[in-house]
Write an enzyme that holds these catalytic residues in place. Structure first.
Site, mmCIF file in Angstrom:
data_model
loop_
_atom_site.group_PDB
_atom_site.id
_atom_site.type_symbol
_atom_site.label_atom_id
_atom_site.label_comp_id
_atom_site.label_asym_id
_atom_site.label_seq_id
_atom_site.Cartn_x
_atom_site.Cartn_y
_atom_site.Cartn_z
ATOM 1 N N ASP A 58 10.049 -9.610 -7.035
ATOM 2 C CA ASP A 58 9.651 -8.662 -6.502
ATOM 3 C C ASP A 58 8.024 -8.346 -6.671
ATOM 4 O O ASP A 58 7.805 -8.056 -8.013
ATOM 5 C CB ASP A 58 10.381 -7.184 -6.672
ATOM 6 C CG ASP A 58 9.919 -5.899 -6.144
ATOM 7 O OD1 ASP A 58 8.931 -5.907 -5.633
ATOM 8 O OD2 ASP A 58 10.836 -5.327 -6.360
ATOM 9 N N ILE A 82 0.839 -1.217 -0.049
ATOM 10 C CA ILE A 82 -0.038 -0.003 0.071
ATOM 11 C C ILE A 82 0.751 1.181 0.046
ATOM 12 O O ILE A 82 0.601 2.345 -0.660
ATOM 13 C CB ILE A 82 -1.057 -0.035 1.209
ATOM 14 C CG1 ILE A 82 -1.964 -0.971 1.144
ATOM 15 C CG2 ILE A 82 -1.616 1.428 1.212
ATOM 16 C CD1 ILE A 82 -3.029 -0.823 -0.025
ATOM 17 N N SER A 83 1.895 1.189 0.617
ATOM 18 C CA SER A 83 2.835 2.225 0.878
ATOM 19 C C SER A 83 3.440 2.814 -0.515
ATOM 20 O O SER A 83 3.622 3.978 -0.988
ATOM 21 C CB SER A 83 4.091 2.080 1.733
ATOM 22 O OG SER A 83 3.423 1.924 2.845
ATOM 23 N N HIS A 125 0.406 -16.057 7.346
ATOM 24 C CA HIS A 125 -0.109 -17.125 8.325
ATOM 25 C C HIS A 125 -1.388 -17.136 8.602
ATOM 26 O O HIS A 125 -2.384 -18.155 8.823
ATOM 27 C CB HIS A 125 0.676 -17.150 9.561
ATOM 28 C CG HIS A 125 0.377 -18.484 10.284
ATOM 29 N ND1 HIS A 125 -0.570 -18.302 11.393
ATOM 30 C CD2 HIS A 125 0.899 -19.740 10.411
ATOM 31 C CE1 HIS A 125 -0.631 -19.542 11.996
ATOM 32 N NE2 HIS A 125 0.194 -20.343 11.606
ATOM 33 N N LYS A 127 -2.997 -26.573 5.577
ATOM 34 C CA LYS A 127 -3.213 -25.138 4.951
ATOM 35 C C LYS A 127 -3.524 -24.893 3.547
ATOM 36 O O LYS A 127 -4.314 -24.258 3.098
ATOM 37 C CB LYS A 127 -2.239 -24.111 5.237
ATOM 38 C CG LYS A 127 -1.946 -24.175 6.903
ATOM 39 C CD LYS A 127 -0.651 -23.071 7.230
ATOM 40 C CE LYS A 127 -0.406 -23.546 8.663
ATOM 41 N NZ LYS A 127 0.875 -22.692 9.039
ATOM 42 N N GLY A 133 13.819 -21.393 8.372
ATOM 43 C CA GLY A 133 12.528 -21.852 8.962
ATOM 44 C C GLY A 133 11.541 -20.964 9.467
ATOM 45 O O GLY A 133 10.405 -21.100 10.088
ATOM 46 N N GLU A 148 -1.926 3.553 6.044
ATOM 47 C CA GLU A 148 -1.056 3.996 4.904
ATOM 48 C C GLU A 148 -2.379 4.353 3.490
ATOM 49 O O GLU A 148 -2.001 5.216 3.037
ATOM 50 C CB GLU A 148 -0.061 3.152 4.264
ATOM 51 C CG GLU A 148 1.130 3.004 5.069
ATOM 52 C CD GLU A 148 1.850 4.079 5.691
ATOM 53 O OE1 GLU A 148 1.899 5.137 4.501
ATOM 54 O OE2 GLU A 148 2.661 4.264 6.844
#
Length: 310
Positions: free
Chosen positions: A274, A17-18, A220, A261, A246, A46
């Site tokens: 990026d 967002i920045s 997460h 997950k 890790g 932001e």
């Protein structure tokens, strides 16, 4: 059955967002291309701050001591003057007061209902719901209050797309709540209600997809919600974190499969790049390639039959 589609969880860290990525994210939310958003405190504030004042280009090598003396904060190669935060806080402070008033009025109404029920002997089964603010409720309110079409939160509130931020206090908003607590105690921000809400959104869908830009909390929190449904059906990670240390940020999709997950029959992808370079390119060739066709194909589609009732 053809009118049921996957629920898309979209997560991003505050730097998205920045930087100039805000406009790409806003485009997706404006056109209802995602269903659930998870971000950090910076991803909230932001977005709002940019409605008041711009962020400036700088350089990664500018000295912190020099910037500090000038009242300028650095985010990578971006610069944000202190006055930007001051203007945001001038707007946010009275809003916290107002939300506190609304919370107390609701609690007083609830307490009176309890007293009347006890006095009449009718029991406590038909009490009105006791209102408390949660991070997602506060964020929705901020989106309505900012009333600025350049804002991601404005479009999320307008399109009823929930925005989750379990660490909402980890930034300027938290600073404002801290200052407010010395002026007036008792403002409640309930994260327990939000964890039920996001987990239910994951459980209550026939298929789920997760697009996660960056790592840490947003990664997460999104993956853990999808763990409740035995894993997401579709997953795309975009980050530059590595697995060797890790950390969860660098954890591969295959590691997420071991936790449940991501589903074992899924075909997840991690893009090691990026995000400010690749995400606009990905959006241009997917979500934004033929918006009108996409809108027509998804018209009247739902992620869960009961979604029609909302």
């Amino acid at each position: 059955r053809e009118k049921i589609r996957a629920r898309i969880f979209f997560s991003y860290t505050s730097n998205q967002i920045s930087c100039g990525q805000r406009e790409v994210i806003k485009y997706m939310v404006q056109h209802k291309m995602v269903d659930v958003i998870v971000t950090t405190a910076g991803g909230i504030e932001e977005d709002l701050i940019k409605c008041f004042q711009p962020t400036y280009m700088g350089d990664f090598k500018l000295k912190g001591t020099d910037l500090r003396k000038k009242g300028i904060n650095r985010i990578g190669n971006l610069l944000i003057p202190n006055k930007n935060y001051c203007q945001f806080e001038d707007w946010m402070g009275p809003l916290i007061d107002k939300m506190h008033d609304e919370q107390d009025a609701s609690h007083n109404k609830w307490a009176k209902a309890v007293a009347q029920a006890v006095e009449s002997g009718n029991g406590l089964d038909d009490l009105p719901e006791r209102f408390v603010w949660t991070p997602s409720k506060v964020i929705e309110r901020l989106g309505h209050e900012i009333n600025d079409e350049s804002s991601v939160l404005y479009w999320a509130a307008k399109n009823k797309i929930p925005v989750f931020c379990p660490a909402l206090t980890d930034g300027s908003v938290g600073d404002m709540i801290y200052f407010h607590s010395y002026k007036r105690k008792g403002f409640i921000l309930d994260i327990a209600e939000d964890i039920r809400r996001i987990n239910d959104l994951a459980v209550q869908c026939h298929a789920s997809g997760q697009i996660i830009i960056g790592g840490g909390l947003v990664k997460h929190h999104t993956c853990n919600a999808n763990l409740m449904r035995n894993g997401a059906n579709y997953s795309v990670y975009i980050n530059t974190a590595q697995e060797f240390d890790g950390s969860d940020s660098g954890a591969s999709p295959d590691e997420a499969i071991s936790w449940g997950k991501i589903r074992i029959d899924a075909k997840p992808v991690k893009v090691s790049a990026d995000a400010t370079i690749v995400w606009p390119l990905i959006v241009s060739q997917t979500f934004a390639k033929d918006v009108e066709k996409w809108k027509e194909e998804t018209k009247e589609c739902v992620c869960w039959p009961e979604d029609n009732d909302e």
